[in-house]
Write a protein that holds these residues in place. Structure first.
Motif, mmCIF file in Angstrom:
data_model
loop_
_atom_site.group_PDB
_atom_site.id
_atom_site.type_symbol
_atom_site.label_atom_id
_atom_site.label_comp_id
_atom_site.label_asym_id
_atom_site.label_seq_id
_atom_site.Cartn_x
_atom_site.Cartn_y
_atom_site.Cartn_z
ATOM 1 N N ARG A 47 0.829 -1.198 0.000
ATOM 2 C CA ARG A 47 0.000 0.000 0.000
ATOM 3 C C ARG A 47 0.864 1.249 0.000
ATOM 4 O O ARG A 47 1.949 1.271 0.568
ATOM 5 N N ARG B 179 0.832 5.125 1.234
ATOM 6 C CA ARG B 179 0.127 5.992 2.178
ATOM 7 C C ARG B 179 -0.589 7.151 1.489
ATOM 8 O O ARG B 179 -1.725 7.469 1.811
ATOM 9 N N GLU B 180 0.081 7.794 0.554
ATOM 10 C CA GLU B 180 -0.510 8.941 -0.129
ATOM 11 C C GLU B 180 -1.737 8.513 -0.942
ATOM 12 O O GLU B 180 -2.763 9.200 -0.954
ATOM 13 N N GLU B 181 -1.625 7.374 -1.593
ATOM 14 C CA GLU B 181 -2.734 6.859 -2.390
ATOM 15 C C GLU B 181 -3.924 6.495 -1.499
ATOM 16 O O GLU B 181 -5.077 6.811 -1.823
ATOM 17 N N GLU B 182 -3.661 5.862 -0.372
ATOM 18 C CA GLU B 182 -4.728 5.495 0.562
ATOM 19 C C GLU B 182 -5.374 6.740 1.163
ATOM 20 O O GLU B 182 -6.593 6.782 1.357
ATOM 21 N N ALA C 169 -5.618 9.673 -0.288
ATOM 22 C CA ALA C 169 -6.431 10.269 -1.344
ATOM 23 C C ALA C 169 -7.758 9.526 -1.490
ATOM 24 O O ALA C 169 -8.808 10.145 -1.669
ATOM 25 N N LYS C 170 -7.726 8.200 -1.403
ATOM 26 C CA LYS C 170 -8.962 7.407 -1.475
ATOM 27 C C LYS C 170 -9.891 7.755 -0.311
ATOM 28 O O LYS C 170 -11.099 7.893 -0.485
ATOM 29 N N ALA C 171 -9.325 7.857 0.893
ATOM 30 C CA ALA C 171 -10.115 8.181 2.075
ATOM 31 C C ALA C 171 -10.729 9.568 1.944
ATOM 32 O O ALA C 171 -11.897 9.782 2.312
ATOM 33 N N LYS C 172 -9.977 10.503 1.420
ATOM 34 C CA LYS C 172 -10.488 11.867 1.230
ATOM 35 C C LYS C 172 -11.635 11.864 0.229
ATOM 36 O O LYS C 172 -12.650 12.530 0.431
ATOM 37 N N ALA C 173 -11.481 11.107 -0.852
ATOM 38 C CA ALA C 173 -12.540 11.015 -1.856
ATOM 39 C C ALA C 173 -13.797 10.375 -1.259
ATOM 40 O O ALA C 173 -14.918 10.824 -1.536
ATOM 41 N N ARG C 174 -13.629 9.334 -0.440
ATOM 42 C CA ARG C 174 -14.787 8.711 0.208
ATOM 43 C C ARG C 174 -15.479 9.697 1.136
ATOM 44 O O ARG C 174 -16.710 9.775 1.177
#
Length: 72
Positions: free
Chosen positions: A53, A55-58, A60-65
């Motif tokens: 995983r 961290r930055e990608e995860e 960004a996903k959390a922010k989008a959710r």
């Protein structure tokens, strides 16, 4: 059990001593070393097929959710 527990905390918990007496200090320290070594062996032996995983990608996903859920 908390996933962030340290081996010394684990030994304190199972022994019932917050700080061992001088007579038990060697056994206490040996137990801490053995727990740390066993934990390191376990983590080194674990295998997974999942990709690593990022961290930055995860994040960004959390922010989008969150934006989709709360509209902020």
């Amino acid at each position: 059990m908390c996933r962030n527990i340290k081996s010394v905390q684990f030994v304190r918990k199972i022994s019932g001593f917050a700080k061992p007496s001088k007579a038990n200090e060697a056994a206490f320290d040996a137990a801490v070393s053995e727990i740390a070594a066993a934990s390191a062996r376990l983590l080194g032996a674990l295998e997974t097929n999942a990709p690593h995983r990022n961290r930055e990608e995860e994040a960004a996903k959390a922010k989008a959710r969150g934006e989709g859920r709360f509209g902020t």
